[in-house]
Each structure stands twice: as C-alpha cells, then as structure tokens.
Design an enzyme around this catalytic site. Sequence first.
Site, PDB file in Angstrom:
ATOM      1  N   HIS A  14       0.845  -1.199   0.000  1.00 35.72           N
ATOM      2  CA  HIS A  14       0.000   0.000   0.000  1.00 35.72           C
ATOM      3  C   HIS A  14       0.877   1.244   0.000  1.00 35.72           C
ATOM      4  CE1 HIS A  14       0.851   0.681   4.252  1.00 35.72           C
ATOM      5  NE2 HIS A  14       0.367  -0.514   4.581  1.00 35.72           N
TER       6      HIS A  14
ATOM      7  N   CYS B 295       3.399  -4.527   6.560  1.00 32.48           N
ATOM      8  CA  CYS B 295       3.048  -4.307   5.154  1.00 32.48           C
ATOM      9  C   CYS B 295       4.239  -3.748   4.379  1.00 32.48           C
ATOM     10  CB  CYS B 295       1.864  -3.358   5.048  1.00 32.48           C
ATOM     11  SG  CYS B 295       0.305  -4.086   5.601  1.00 32.48           S
TER      12      CYS B 295
END
Length: 496
Positions: free
Chosen positions: A447, A470
Amino acid sequence: MKIKKTIAAALTVVMLSTAASGVFASGANENISGGINGGAEETQSYLGDNESELLVSPSPGIFDDNEEGAEDVQPTLYPSGIQTAEPDINIESSSPEPYPETTDVPSEEPANDVMISSYQVNFSCQLDGWPRKDYAVFNICSEDGKILDSHTKYITDTESFSIDFNIPDSKVGTVFYLEVTGVDSIDYYSDNYPVPLTEKIPLYTYWSEPDENGDRVPVSSAHMTAHVRTQCPINIYADGEYVSLSSPAIFDGSYIIAPLSEIAGAIGISDCTYFPEYNSVKVKTGDNEMLVNIGYSYLTAFGSDINLDLPVSNINSLTYIELRPFIEAFGSTLEYYDNGSYIDIKLTKSPMAVSSIADQEARINESGVGSSTDYLIWVNKEKFRCTVFSGSKGNWKWVKDFTVGIGAEGRETITGVFEYIDYTNMWPYDSYYVGPVMVFYGNYALHSTFLKYDGTPYDNTVGAKISHGCVRCQAKYINWMVDNIPMKTRVYVTES
C-alpha cells in the site's frame, strides 16, 4: 362632494374677517366665467363659530351629488384653514435657458528646466508556444546609438517584469531608444518589432496631462509586450526507441533540461524516490545511488559531488535537471543532432542499469516462481526493493523496480509465495490514510506511504524497516501497480 369629470371650475374664495365669533359676514358676489351655461355663478362664503374654519358652498351646476359618473375629489388644505378642490388645470412651465458651457483653461507647459535621470520599461510577457528559457538583453541608447545602460533578464515563463534604466540627466522631451535580444518580438503601441530588431524602439519622455490641481509631472516610462522566445521540438531517443515525455525537454540558455524521472526511466532507471522533508530525489539502480537536491547546482553521485551549470528546478510540478551531466553520471552517452526545424537527442542505456536489470531477471528466472497472470511482483527485503516483471515462468522480463518500506523489528514482513487476493481503496486513520491497498495474505498488503486526506504526504519514508508488516510504496508506484497489475498476480517475498 362630487365633481363632474368634464367640468373645469375656477372657484374664488373671498376671505372674510370678523371681530367676534358667531357673526355672519356678507360678501360680494363674484362673477365666474366658464360655467356650463356660460353665465355667472354665485359663490357664498360662511364663517362658522371657529374663525379658522371657512365653509365654502358649491355653485349651482358645478357640484352635483346625484350626477352619475362623478368621482370623489379630496379637498386641498391651503393656509388659513381654507379647503378647496384642486382644479383640473395643467400648467406647463418653460425651461430656463441653459447656462453657457464651461471650458478648461489650458495649463501652461512647465518650464523645461526639469531633468530626468531614469527610464522604466514595464513588460508583459506573452507565450506563443513552449518557452525556450533564455537570457534577454535590454539596452537603452541615445539618439546617436550610444548604449547608456544595459540589463540582462532571465526569461523563464510569462511573468511580467520591469527594467529600470539609469540615464544621464536629460530634459523632458528627450527621445531614447531600446535595443532587445533574447525574445521573439516586442509590441509597443500598435507596432510590432521582430527580434533581432531592424530598427530601435523609441522611448519618449513628456509632460503628463494636468491633474485636478493643474499640476503636470514628467513621464519617463513605457509599457510593452514581450513575446517569449519559443523553441523547436526536441526529440529524445534511448537505444533507438523514442522517449515519450509528459513534459518536454527544453532549452535553458545553451543547455537542455528535461524531467528527471522520465529521463532516468529512458536509460533504464525507474527508482526515483522523492523525499519532501529534504526537497530531494534519490535515484537508484542496483547498489548505485545518486542524490539530487532541488534548487542546487550540484548532485551527489555514488559519494562524489558533480557540479552543474544550472540548478535543479521544478517546472510543471516535475523535477527538471541538466540532461548531459545527469545521464553521463550513470555511464550513458548523449549525441546531439540539430536538424534546423527540430533537434534529435540520442541516448544509450545506463550500463549500471543494464547490469542491475540482468541480475534481477536471472535471479527470478532461476527461482522457478510462476504466476497466474502475466505479471510477477518480487519484494527483496534486504534491498528494500520491489520489482515488477512481465512474461511467464522462467522467462520474466524486468518492467520496473523501486524502493519500499518493510516491517519494523518485531513486526517483520512475512516471507514466502503469495497472491494478490484483495483490493481496497484505503485504510483510514485519524490524521492520515494508506491507499490504495493490495492485500496478498491476511492483513499483509502492498500500500501507499502515509498520506494526508488532501493527498499530500504525511510520512513518505521508504527504504527503512518502518511498517507493521506491510510493504509501503510511494504513491506513484502503488498507483501504477493498481492500474496495471491484475488480481491473482503472484507476490514473491524474500529475505534477500
């Protein structure tokens, strides 16, 4: 009281005075012409108990309460309390003769002993194409051609500017002349002067019109429009392939500048990471890094500074850099061809980039990793690098790579072979959000870095162990992947 519409009556009221209230006073009859029958009509006056109240009796034939079509007329109160109906008379008044028109007394020309020592020329710029950033030279000259003062202006866009010339003390009425180079043409009043000039542009000095007090002041200024010099097209090729730029390469004086990230991509380098807190760009291929500081006339390549003739600039929200020293720092070459109406620039790929790409392709093809789509994403945690390939198992070709952030200590990014299985527009937080989000396992995802809700960076950090697990990508890269990479694409995460 009723009055017939068709009758115009003149009523004469005789003012009576008395010494005591309640006494009748007899008045003389008045003959009034203009009645219906043309005869005399009698008017009687009565002074009542109150001296201020005068009652007027109507004359026969004029007032008729029983006449149909009559309309009410409100009495008018005149001084002394007398009430009477207004006569239906239209009195036209003639306009008086107009006064003669005034004329201004001409102001005398001031004595010509006032000297001027400066002349200001104000320029509005007009752009008729893509600007060729260049230096324009402005000279003010005497009538015999002697240059009295000279100014050089760096013309970069369509902003207006002024030039203040110093001149020897001169009387009002002296004419000077302007010489110009570095623009396409000059508009002055209704005349257009192409550059180079075949004739000098006259600069007049004169007395102003009188102000409200009759005062006049010397004027030594002019306003002109400068048509900014435009350039012929610059075509760029890399290893024979035409390079399409979102914003064109342009001349800056005798140098060519171009968008940094797109030129880097043309020579095989896709990793151009912007750090807003430092206003700098890191350009990286393999283990070779260059730091470019916007606004400065140098760059730091692989630990050494390289001087530039022009500062790194921002044009149209893109970082522009001097073309030749930038590409040569990465081992590329540049050939320049002036074809008159256009210019061709031929570049070669960076040997550093070619070597890095070959190493990555060899590594991924040896791994035997395949994908359900024509794309493969490889995250190398040791290099803080994400690489996108296209092709198929055993025949993957490099598309681009870029620097990413990974999980912090204790919250490491998971390793293994996964698939892009879910997409969401954003994950919102109080002061920022991340998004778009490409989920590849549980809550693990690729992301964006932290973004404010206006879309600007909140924390743009990459190249570090910083996340909760992430893979953080700068906005332009995650947006590119979302736009180009389909669901079910293999995501391959390795320690090194």
